[in-house]
Design a protein around this motif. Sequence first.
Motif, PDB file in Angstrom:
ATOM      1  N   THR A   1       0.829  -1.207   0.000  1.00 35.17           N
ATOM      2  CA  THR A   1       0.000   0.000   0.000  1.00 35.17           C
ATOM      3  C   THR A   1       0.861   1.253   0.000  1.00 35.17           C
ATOM      4  O   THR A   1       0.568   2.234  -0.701  1.00 35.17           O
ATOM      5  N   GLU A   2       1.943   1.235   0.778  1.00 37.07           N
ATOM      6  CA  GLU A   2       2.844   2.384   0.829  1.00 37.07           C
ATOM      7  C   GLU A   2       3.531   2.597  -0.524  1.00 37.07           C
ATOM      8  O   GLU A   2       3.705   3.740  -0.975  1.00 37.07           O
ATOM      9  N   LEU A   3       3.902   1.509  -1.178  1.00 34.37           N
ATOM     10  CA  LEU A   3       4.517   1.610  -2.502  1.00 34.37           C
ATOM     11  C   LEU A   3       3.529   2.223  -3.493  1.00 34.37           C
ATOM     12  O   LEU A   3       3.896   3.081  -4.311  1.00 34.37           O
ATOM     13  N   MET A   4       2.262   1.812  -3.411  1.00 33.96           N
ATOM     14  CA  MET A   4       1.244   2.379  -4.283  1.00 33.96           C
ATOM     15  C   MET A   4       1.084   3.874  -4.030  1.00 33.96           C
ATOM     16  O   MET A   4       1.000   4.670  -4.983  1.00 33.96           O
ATOM     17  N   ARG A   5       1.082   4.284  -2.765  1.00 35.66           N
ATOM     18  CA  ARG A   5       0.930   5.707  -2.439  1.00 35.66           C
ATOM     19  C   ARG A   5       2.130   6.521  -2.944  1.00 35.66           C
ATOM     20  O   ARG A   5       1.972   7.641  -3.435  1.00 35.66           O
ATOM     21  N   GLN A   6       3.300   5.946  -2.852  1.00 35.49           N
ATOM     22  CA  GLN A   6       4.502   6.629  -3.330  1.00 35.49           C
ATOM     23  C   GLN A   6       4.432   6.815  -4.849  1.00 35.49           C
ATOM     24  O   GLN A   6       4.711   7.909  -5.370  1.00 35.49           O
ATOM     25  N   ALA A   7       4.053   5.770  -5.565  1.00 36.27           N
ATOM     26  CA  ALA A   7       3.935   5.851  -7.021  1.00 36.27           C
ATOM     27  C   ALA A   7       2.820   6.817  -7.420  1.00 36.27           C
ATOM     28  O   ALA A   7       2.950   7.582  -8.385  1.00 36.27           O
ATOM     29  N   ALA A   8       1.715   6.803  -6.666  1.00 37.46           N
ATOM     30  CA  ALA A   8       0.584   7.679  -6.969  1.00 37.46           C
ATOM     31  C   ALA A   8       0.957   9.149  -6.791  1.00 37.46           C
ATOM     32  O   ALA A   8       0.527  10.008  -7.570  1.00 37.46           O
TER      33      ALA A   8
END
Length: 412
Positions: free
Chosen positions: A9-16
């Motif tokens: 989830t954190e990786l997704m937020r970083q990419a987003a």
Amino acid sequence: MYDFLKQSTELMRQAAKIGEINPDVLELLSGPGRVTSFRFPIKMDDGSTRIFQAHRACHTDALGATRDGTRISPDLDVEECKALALVMSIKHAAGRIPAGGGKGGIAADPRKLSKHELERLCRAYMRHLRPSGPNTDVPGADIGTDMQCMAWMLDEYEQITGYHAPAAVNDKPTILGGTPGGYEATGAGVFEVFEAAARDIGFKVEGARVAIQGFGQVGSIAAQCFQQAGCKVVAVREVDSGVYAEDGLDVEELLKHREEKGSLEGFKNAKSITNEELFACDCDVLVPAAVQGVITKDVAETVKARILVEAANSPTTMEADELLLERGVTVVPDVLANAGSVHLCQMERTQGFSDQYWNTDTIKEERRKRLVRGYQEASECAERYGLKSVRLGAWINALKRIEEAILSRGWC
């Protein structure tokens, strides 16, 4: 302790954030669209009854029906299913596959079940799974399941519905509408994406020294591909044993040895090696092909490889990934490197709907082209945003495609 869902989830937020994804879209994608948990009884061979816990997480169906992944594993829980479903959504979208991420399974040890008990377990899972079907949610094989398990699940679905639906289940035998090349798709794909990355950085493949953690279906096929390309596989490790040979291991002979002895230990002209020693060994290419979260920051500090190829799902923590990039290590991310099977499942689905089946050569070449295209697009995206991380390039690409689908549907 490694928190797979939190890290994903954190990786997704970083990419987003980097990709400037619509905040409402990000909020929608921050949890699964649907989670099903259920329990069911099974009659065991001795006449007793056991209750089994099962789950299915469907992340988003914005791009198409959710698909793939049915695990039978003693430690399976719903949080793991949620994390894997999210990663599957990214893997599909990064590869331009019109599907969402689905993952699930049963908390059980398949090694402790007879064939008849395993069949009853698979059929019961399919009976209780709601919703499912070729246009809704399509199970596929994963840890603890194989083509036979998928055949049982497909037959159960067709018995319930009363009509043939080869596209309702993936990874099934070819006689039931499966597609050739399923067994080797992920392992061979790992090597094909590695080749694309090697070309990208001017890395010479022939003669490269390779260490592989995990020697199951994926790791063993990848090892054979590396060896056939002229690489030296110097280290291999699985759950209970590992071996190292400075001059390289004969992969075919190692497989025969394990078949005969039940372990890698005692292989001729090789010494024993631990996981920690394998990660730190003198190699050019490191391939984690087992489970998530094994490449931690501490491990990353010991890595000597120039390229790390993620054959497993999420084997590298975010801290370790950042450190590896700072040290100049090229990381080939899981959503690209181990996507061979999801591309094959897409081809299997296409053939199941059309009733027109392709030959092995066509499937292999199509798989290779799709995998290489996915890597190239992620690499170009990373460069466009000024990033070292191809992983972030892949996640940004994926999120932008999912975002476009969500906004087009008017969900946000």
